[in-house]
Design a protein around this motif. Structure first.
Motif, PDB file in Angstrom:
ATOM      1  N   GLU A  46       6.172  43.719  50.504  1.00  0.00           N
ATOM      2  CA  GLU A  46       6.145  42.783  51.622  1.00  0.00           C
ATOM      3  C   GLU A  46       4.730  42.491  52.092  1.00  0.00           C
ATOM      4  O   GLU A  46       4.453  41.412  52.630  1.00  0.00           O
ATOM      5  N   ALA A  62      13.794  44.019  47.598  1.00  0.00           N
ATOM      6  CA  ALA A  62      12.623  43.473  48.283  1.00  0.00           C
ATOM      7  C   ALA A  62      11.899  42.458  47.411  1.00  0.00           C
ATOM      8  O   ALA A  62      11.541  41.368  47.868  1.00  0.00           O
ATOM      9  N   LEU A  66      11.555  38.446  48.320  1.00  0.00           N
ATOM     10  CA  LEU A  66      10.221  37.901  48.581  1.00  0.00           C
ATOM     11  C   LEU A  66       9.798  36.831  47.578  1.00  0.00           C
ATOM     12  O   LEU A  66       8.738  36.225  47.742  1.00  0.00           O
ATOM     13  N   TYR A  99       8.465  36.296  56.277  1.00  0.00           N
ATOM     14  CA  TYR A  99       7.762  37.449  55.705  1.00  0.00           C
ATOM     15  C   TYR A  99       6.301  37.101  55.444  1.00  0.00           C
ATOM     16  O   TYR A  99       5.994  35.973  55.083  1.00  0.00           O
ATOM     17  N   PRO A 100       5.377  38.058  55.642  1.00  0.00           N
ATOM     18  CA  PRO A 100       5.607  39.444  56.044  1.00  0.00           C
ATOM     19  C   PRO A 100       5.829  39.585  57.545  1.00  0.00           C
ATOM     20  O   PRO A 100       5.301  38.821  58.338  1.00  0.00           O
ATOM     21  N   ILE A 139       7.792  46.523  59.071  1.00  0.00           N
ATOM     22  CA  ILE A 139       7.881  46.730  57.623  1.00  0.00           C
ATOM     23  C   ILE A 139       8.069  48.213  57.319  1.00  0.00           C
ATOM     24  O   ILE A 139       8.914  48.594  56.498  1.00  0.00           O
TER      25      ILE A 139
END
Length: 236
Positions: free
Chosen positions: A153, A183, A187, A220-221, A227
């Motif tokens: 992230e 993740a 992302l 994101y982030p 996080i």
């Protein structure tokens, strides 16, 4: 590992580092160990151990892939791998992203003393830097920074679509990848390549090359505290 053994490993592995580059890297180790007496840059105190566990460790990924364009090293610390890669690849531009100002002082001093004109040092956290420089880098890498679910992230939002997130991991790299699959997909990454190697001392290394296939969603982030508290998992 003596310096000649380092050179032999570089030749045998097909790593793109000529003799001037190797000399620059050896000078870097000297600078790190000198500065280490006044700030915490590395737990390694012996130059020959640093040749293997810092220099060769950073160079092994270059025997598997060649980062091009603009490369960002997140949490650069003492410049591993950022300064090492910059010495080996003088035609590639490197951004060394480091949140601690005192380490940035070292990185700027080192890049000037070593004549690495292809390096820019930025004093910022990755999640803050992403607000202004989102998806600008062709390759984003990190070494010894965080667990892969957290690291993804921090790093993937900086990678442009079509670029690569290159995570340098040790013995538990495959385990971290198994936990970070959600993740990486969330992302914007596709299926990663996993390349395993071993240092002469026997320590295992895992290089995770995750291609950025689509833009990272704008949320994101998140802030680093979020996080770290709630890494991106399927339960998130």
């Amino acid at each position: 590992m003596r310096s000649e053994e380092l050179r032999e490993e570089i030749r045998n592995r097909g790593i793109p580092a000529d003799e001037p580059a190797v000399q620059t890297m050896i000078r870097l180790v000297g600078l790190v160990l000198d500065w280490n007496q006044k700030m915490n840059l590395t737990a390694i105190k012996d130059p020959e151990e640093a040749y293997e566990k810092h220099l060769l460790d950073c160079l092994i990924p270059l025997s598997h892939f060649r980062p091009e364009g603009r490369v960002c090293d997140v949490g650069s610390g003492a410049g591993f791998p950022g300064l090492v890669w910059a010495a080996a690849l003088p035609d590639t531009q490197f951004i060394l992203l480091e949140p601690l100002n005192k380490r940035c002082v070292f990185l700027n001093t080192a890049k000037d003393e070593l004549g690495l004109t292809n390096v820019t040092v930025i004093n910022a956290r990755a999640e803050e830097y992403a607000k202004l420089h989102r998806e600008e880098a062709d390759t984003v890498t990190a070494r010894a920074v965080a667990n892969l679910s957290v690291l993804a992230e921090l790093c993937v939002p900086l990678v442009k679509p079509g670029g690569t997130f290159a995570a340098m991991k040790g013995l538990h790299g495959n385990e971290e990848l198994a936990e970070a699959g959600f993740a990486l997909k969330t992302l914007g990454c596709g299926e990663p390549d996993v390349l395993e190697d071993t240092l002469p001392c026997g320590e295992n290394r895992v290089l995770i090359l995750a291609p950025k296939t689509q833009p990272t969603p704008g949320k994101y982030p998140r802030a680093y505290a979020k996080i770290k508290q709630k890494p991106l998992t399927e339960k998130h």
